[in-house]
Design a protein around this motif. Structure first.
Motif, PDB file in Angstrom:
ATOM      1  N   LEU A 198       0.833  -1.194   0.000  1.00 26.20           N
ATOM      2  CA  LEU A 198       0.000   0.000   0.000  1.00 26.20           C
ATOM      3  C   LEU A 198       0.875   1.255   0.000  1.00 26.20           C
ATOM      4  N   THR A 199       1.845   1.295   0.930  1.00 26.96           N
ATOM      5  CA  THR A 199       2.654   2.505   1.116  1.00 26.96           C
ATOM      6  C   THR A 199       3.469   2.831  -0.149  1.00 26.96           C
ATOM      7  N   ALA A 273      14.468  -2.227  11.082  1.00 28.38           N
ATOM      8  CA  ALA A 273      13.330  -2.973  11.640  1.00 28.38           C
ATOM      9  C   ALA A 273      12.955  -4.146  10.733  1.00 28.38           C
ATOM     10  N   LEU A 274      12.325  -5.154  11.312  1.00 26.95           N
ATOM     11  CA  LEU A 274      11.951  -6.370  10.590  1.00 26.95           C
ATOM     12  C   LEU A 274      13.126  -6.901   9.775  1.00 26.95           C
ATOM     13  N   ILE A 433       4.880   2.453  14.306  1.00 27.74           N
ATOM     14  CA  ILE A 433       4.737   3.128  13.009  1.00 27.74           C
ATOM     15  C   ILE A 433       3.919   2.306  12.007  1.00 27.74           C
ATOM     16  N   TYR A 434       4.282   1.018  11.863  1.00 28.57           N
ATOM     17  CA  TYR A 434       3.590   0.313  10.765  1.00 28.57           C
ATOM     18  C   TYR A 434       2.151  -0.056  11.129  1.00 28.57           C
TER      19      TYR A 434
HETATM   20  C1  LIG Z   1       9.233  -2.091   9.345  1.00 27.81           C
HETATM   21  C2  LIG Z   1       8.138  -1.573   8.474  1.00 27.81           C
HETATM   22  C3  LIG Z   1       7.324  -2.450   7.763  1.00 27.81           C
HETATM   23  C4  LIG Z   1       6.320  -1.956   6.929  1.00 27.81           C
HETATM   24  N1  LIG Z   1       5.590  -2.844   6.165  1.00 27.81           N
HETATM   25  C5  LIG Z   1       4.685  -2.364   5.284  1.00 27.81           C
HETATM   26  C6  LIG Z   1       3.991  -3.257   4.395  1.00 27.81           C
HETATM   27  O1  LIG Z   1       4.170  -4.483   4.444  1.00 27.81           O
HETATM   28  N2  LIG Z   1       3.131  -2.728   3.489  1.00 27.81           N
HETATM   29  C7  LIG Z   1       2.891  -1.394   3.409  1.00 27.81           C
HETATM   30  O2  LIG Z   1       2.086  -0.980   2.576  1.00 27.81           O
HETATM   31  N3  LIG Z   1       3.531  -0.512   4.238  1.00 27.81           N
HETATM   32  C8  LIG Z   1       4.423  -0.972   5.153  1.00 27.81           C
HETATM   33  N4  LIG Z   1       5.102  -0.097   5.988  1.00 27.81           N
HETATM   34  C9  LIG Z   1       4.841   1.329   5.870  1.00 27.81           C
HETATM   35  C10 LIG Z   1       4.097   1.879   7.071  1.00 27.81           C
HETATM   36  O3  LIG Z   1       2.766   1.414   7.095  1.00 27.81           O
HETATM   37  C11 LIG Z   1       4.191   3.418   6.993  1.00 27.81           C
HETATM   38  O4  LIG Z   1       5.542   3.729   7.284  1.00 27.81           O
HETATM   39  C12 LIG Z   1       3.266   4.104   7.951  1.00 27.81           C
HETATM   40  O5  LIG Z   1       1.923   3.940   7.557  1.00 27.81           O
HETATM   41  C13 LIG Z   1       3.552   5.610   8.038  1.00 27.81           C
HETATM   42  O6  LIG Z   1       3.676   6.166   6.773  1.00 27.81           O
HETATM   43  P1  LIG Z   1       4.972   7.060   6.412  1.00 27.81           P
HETATM   44  O7  LIG Z   1       6.186   6.309   6.822  1.00 27.81           O
HETATM   45  O8  LIG Z   1       4.859   7.466   5.002  1.00 27.81           O
HETATM   46  O9  LIG Z   1       4.834   8.301   7.371  1.00 27.81           O
HETATM   47  P2  LIG Z   1       4.327   9.781   6.921  1.00 27.81           P
HETATM   48  O10 LIG Z   1       3.046   9.703   6.180  1.00 27.81           O
HETATM   49  O11 LIG Z   1       5.476  10.464   6.289  1.00 27.81           O
HETATM   50  O12 LIG Z   1       4.067  10.389   8.317  1.00 27.81           O
HETATM   51  C14 LIG Z   1       5.124  10.714   9.226  1.00 27.81           C
HETATM   52  C15 LIG Z   1       4.493  11.257  10.465  1.00 27.81           C
HETATM   53  O13 LIG Z   1       3.916  12.537  10.213  1.00 27.81           O
HETATM   54  C16 LIG Z   1       2.832  12.725  11.066  1.00 27.81           C
HETATM   55  N5  LIG Z   1       1.627  12.979  10.258  1.00 27.81           N
HETATM   56  C17 LIG Z   1       1.344  12.542   9.020  1.00 27.81           C
HETATM   57  N6  LIG Z   1       0.156  12.997   8.598  1.00 27.81           N
HETATM   58  C18 LIG Z   1      -0.346  13.729   9.606  1.00 27.81           C
HETATM   59  C19 LIG Z   1      -1.554  14.462   9.793  1.00 27.81           C
HETATM   60  N7  LIG Z   1      -2.509  14.521   8.842  1.00 27.81           N
HETATM   61  N8  LIG Z   1      -1.723  15.070  10.974  1.00 27.81           N
HETATM   62  C20 LIG Z   1      -0.807  15.011  11.937  1.00 27.81           C
HETATM   63  N9  LIG Z   1       0.356  14.356  11.812  1.00 27.81           N
HETATM   64  C21 LIG Z   1       0.591  13.717  10.668  1.00 27.81           C
HETATM   65  C22 LIG Z   1       2.653  11.446  11.884  1.00 27.81           C
HETATM   66  O14 LIG Z   1       3.312  11.483  13.110  1.00 27.81           O
HETATM   67  C23 LIG Z   1       3.320  10.424  10.990  1.00 27.81           C
HETATM   68  O15 LIG Z   1       3.699   9.272  11.601  1.00 27.81           O
HETATM   69  C24 LIG Z   1       6.108  -0.578   6.839  1.00 27.81           C
HETATM   70  C25 LIG Z   1       6.902   0.310   7.574  1.00 27.81           C
HETATM   71  C26 LIG Z   1       7.912  -0.183   8.375  1.00 27.81           C
HETATM   72  C27 LIG Z   1       8.756   0.777   9.138  1.00 27.81           C
END
Ligand SMILES: Cc1cc2nc3c(=O)[nH]c(=O)nc-3n(C[C@H](O)[C@H](O)[C@H](O)COP(=O)(O)OP(=O)(O)OC[C@H]3O[C@@H](n4cnc5c(N)ncnc54)[C@H](O)[C@@H]3O)c2cc1C
Length: 636
Positions: A198-199, A273-274, A433-434
């Motif tokens: 998804l991400t 991580a992971l 986070i995830y």
């Molecule tokens: C080890 C690991 C495994 C993962 N596995 C998967 C997977 O299998 N499949 C998949 O699809 N994804 C996966 N992910 C991705 C994970 O789901 C995302 O990292 C997570 O949803 C956060 O998205 P981002 O990193 O883009 O953070 P961002 O969207 O950049 O956000 C960063 C921070 O900004 C702040 N923020 C963002 N928007 C707002 C708002 N509107 N209001 C206030 N604060 C806000 C929050 O504190 C947020 O955490 C994985 C991540 C990790 C680290």
């Protein structure tokens, strides 16, 4: 000029209307509206009694009685047909862990282990036996994940990635009979392992920013775009891939090519991580995917499918945290016994005892939330609010346990290579986070909790002003108040009913007096949440969406009260003294957090007493957890 609401107005979601009226840009309102509509479509997949508005949490906050019976799952049946596969799978993990053969040369869970797990039936736990799976009820599955996570959290995590957020849940829940017959047997046997994509580099918390697209060309879709952070992303494995088709989110089951080519590439990076599984980016350039691999939900779109699996993943995450914390506590005790300072083992010191007791409390609370949320899923509830509470509490509890309790007690050795903390610190923090960063999820929880109340009382007021052409409403202006007199009267009636209508407070026969106190406290708290949330909505009106800190504060208080209630009732059902004492500690902690009171001496005595019992081997929950050698041992 007075206008009446058009059909378009009526189709706008509550969030969309609020954002438009609140002066947000058309673009933001449109995007939030899309998320909101996807959310409502998920809601409509469930029979009315299982929707969020009829969930235990929603009822507790808005109705005049906390439905205690919905917070207290009955004990699991002693056995189920899936138990054999669970025992065999557990043995595979235990055996490989003890033999040191879990990981391959890249330090990832080896293909031998994945294959042995497949033989044991691990990958089909959530799949119907008619497709070769084990048909495990979700509550049994999450309890099993806790058991596996005590041995190895990555193995437990992979079962959730494959079964909840990966391809299994989307296909078994949303697939056509043909798709189920085509995919599920291979997903059950482990021939096809799966993940969830998804991400994207530009879309994490904000899923509306997703750019990956699929275009229908003849008998297949061509996928173009980039995904990031995808767990279990390995050539030849499958992913539930979230894309946009004609600007709408959709999910394609994609069997990744066995080798990289012009249409499909992996993006490798170092991720702490992971670390024992593959996590990579995926790049697609017109990758062909058969059009039969598109999942078409009866209601909603691709986000509907994604949210469904994420709910299950969030509970699994809490279950895994309960296992990881068991492993931490089991490893903390021998060290606290061995390490002497100023002539006495640190296990005799009050500060260390506090950590032992707190860790036990966190374990019991995670067990309680996992069992409760999973039970609701098995009953057919959507579980949106309940899964978020479990996810946030589980990930935060694990973070606290790792840093405040485990690391601090192990001192400098925590940072040695080979130490459970030093080697796994990123594993222990990443769940915050995830599957949704905790604070952002807390806002989503709050939004879902107030949505119905907003629709019932605030949306009609907003729409009446809009219809009267009043852009800046002011209730002190008699003309404005007159325009919404009917809507205001309905709201006033609700408010008066809340304040003076009385609330039913229930007790549970035979409950331990410590837990009974927590039960009444929780019911008392719920008595005011509806009014408090409503007051925030009335005060900030359309600007509430921008008052994130207020929303987070209210959200966190509701979540803490739920955790307190569920934990007290869980301990009541267990009816053993250590579970009750551990639940009592975590409930007392939550109560003080909610009231701001200082801890009493009696609380410190309770901590010490519980810790002494645990140090003496009295905490059944950690029996059999693997214990590592103490590092840098010295003669005493
Ligand atoms: C080890 C690991 C495994 C993962 N596995 C998967 C997977 O299998 N499949 C998949 O699809 N994804 C996966 N992910 C991705 C994970 O789901 C995302 O990292 C997570 O949803 C956060 O998205 P981002 O990193 O883009 O953070 P961002 O969207 O950049 O956000 C960063 C921070 O900004 C702040 N923020 C963002 N928007 C707002 C708002 N509107 N209001 C206030 N604060 C806000 C929050 O504190 C947020 O955490 C994985 C991540 C990790 C680290």
């Amino acid at each position: 000029m007075s206008t009446t609401p058009t059909d378009t107005d009526r189709q706008q979601s509550f969030a969309e209307t609020a954002l438009r009226l609140g002066g947000k840009s058309e673009e933001e309102a449109r995007r939030m509206g899309a998320v909101d509509r996807a959310d409502e479509q998920v809601e409509h997949m469930f029979a009315p009694q299982y929707q969020t508005v009829n969930s235990p949490v929603h009822k507790a906050a808005w109705e005049k009685r906390v439905p205690i019976e919905l917070f207290m799952p009955p004990p699991l049946p002693a056995s189920a047909p899936c138990d054999g596969a669970m025992d065999r799978s557990f043995e595979v993990v235990r055996r490989h862990r003890e033999a040191g053969t879990l990981f391959d040369e890249h330090k990832k869970i080896s293909t031998t282990v994945l294959g042995d797990l497949a033989q044991a039936g691990y990958w089909g736990m959530l799949i119907d036996p008619k497709y070769g799976g084990q048909g495990a009820p979700f509550q049994r599955f999450t309890r099993f994940l806790t058991r596996v996570a005590v041995q190895d959290a990555t193995c437990a995590g992979l079962a959730s990635v494959h079964g909840c957020i990966g391809a299994v849940d989307p296909v078994r829940t949303f697939g056509s009979p043909e798709q189920k017959a085509r995919f599920l047997p291979r997903l059950a046997s482990g021939e096809a392992l799966s993940g969830f994509a998804l991400t994207e580099p530009g879309a994490g918390s904000d899923l509306t920013a997703m750019r990956t697209r699929a275009v229908l060309v003849g008998d297949h879709y061509e996928v173009t775009g980039e995904k990031l952070f995808i767990t279990n992303a390995v050539p030849g494995r499958s992913v539930g891939l979230v894309v946009k088709i004609d600007e709408k989110p959709a999910v394609l089951v994609v069997e990744l090519p066995r080798e990289e080519n012009e249409q499909f590439q992996m993006v490798n990076y170092g991720l702490y991580a992971l670390k024992h599984t593959w996590n990579r980016g995926l790049k697609f350039n017109r990758l062909p995917v058969p059009k039969e691999n598109l999942l078409v939900p009866r209601q909603g779109d691709g986000l509907t499918i994604a949210y469904h699996g994420l709910n299950l993943g969030r509970l699994s995450l809490c279950a895994t945290a309960a296992g990881s914390m068991r492993a931490m506590l089991a490893n903390l005790l021998p060290w606290a016994h061995f390490r002497r300072t100023y002539g006495a083992p640190i296990e005799t010191r009050e500060l260390v005892k506090r950590r032992v007791a707190r860790m036990a409390g966190l374990i019991v609370a995670c067990d309680a939330l996992t069992a409760w949320g999973s039970y609701l899923i098995d009953q057919g509830y959507r579980g949106e609010l309940e899964c978020i509470v479990a996810k946030i509490f589980g990930s935060e509890a694990q973070k606290e346990a790792a840093i405040e309790l485990f690391m601090k007690t192990h001192g400098g050795r925590s940072f040695l290579h080979g130490h459970t903390f030093g080697d796994n610190v990123h594993e222990l923090l990443a769940p915050c986070i995830y599957e949704g960063e905790g604070e952002v999820l807390g806002l989503a929880f709050f939004k879902s909790l107030l949505k119905e109340h907003g629709k019932q009382f605030f949306e009609p007021i907003g729409k009446a002003f809009q219809a009267a052409g009043i852009a800046k409403p002011n209730l002190a202006n008699p003309r404005h108040a007159w325009v919404v007199k009917r809507e205001l009267w309905a709201y006033t009636r609700w408010l008066v009913g809340q304040k003076f209508g009385g609330r039913q407070v229930d007790s549970v026969p035979g409950i331990d007096p410590r837990l009974a106190g927590h039960l009444s406290f929780a019911q008392d708290q719920f008595g005011s949440f509806g009014r408090e949330i409503s007051a925030a909505m009335a005060k900030h009106q359309l600007k509430l969406a921008d008052r994130q800190c207020r929303m987070a504060e209210l959200s966190s208080r509701v979540q803490d009260t739920i955790t307190l209630l569920v934990t007290a009732l869980h301990a009541h059902q267990k009816r053993d003294e250590v579970t009750t004492a551990a639940a009592d500690i975590v409930c007392q902690d939550l109560r003080r957090k909610l009231t701001g009171e200082r801890p009493s001496d009696a609380y410190f005595r309770d901590l010490s007493k519980l810790a002494d019992t645990i140090v003496g081997g009295g905490f059944e929950a950690i029996a059999g957890a693997p214990v590592a050698e103490i590092l840098m041992k010295y003669p005493q």
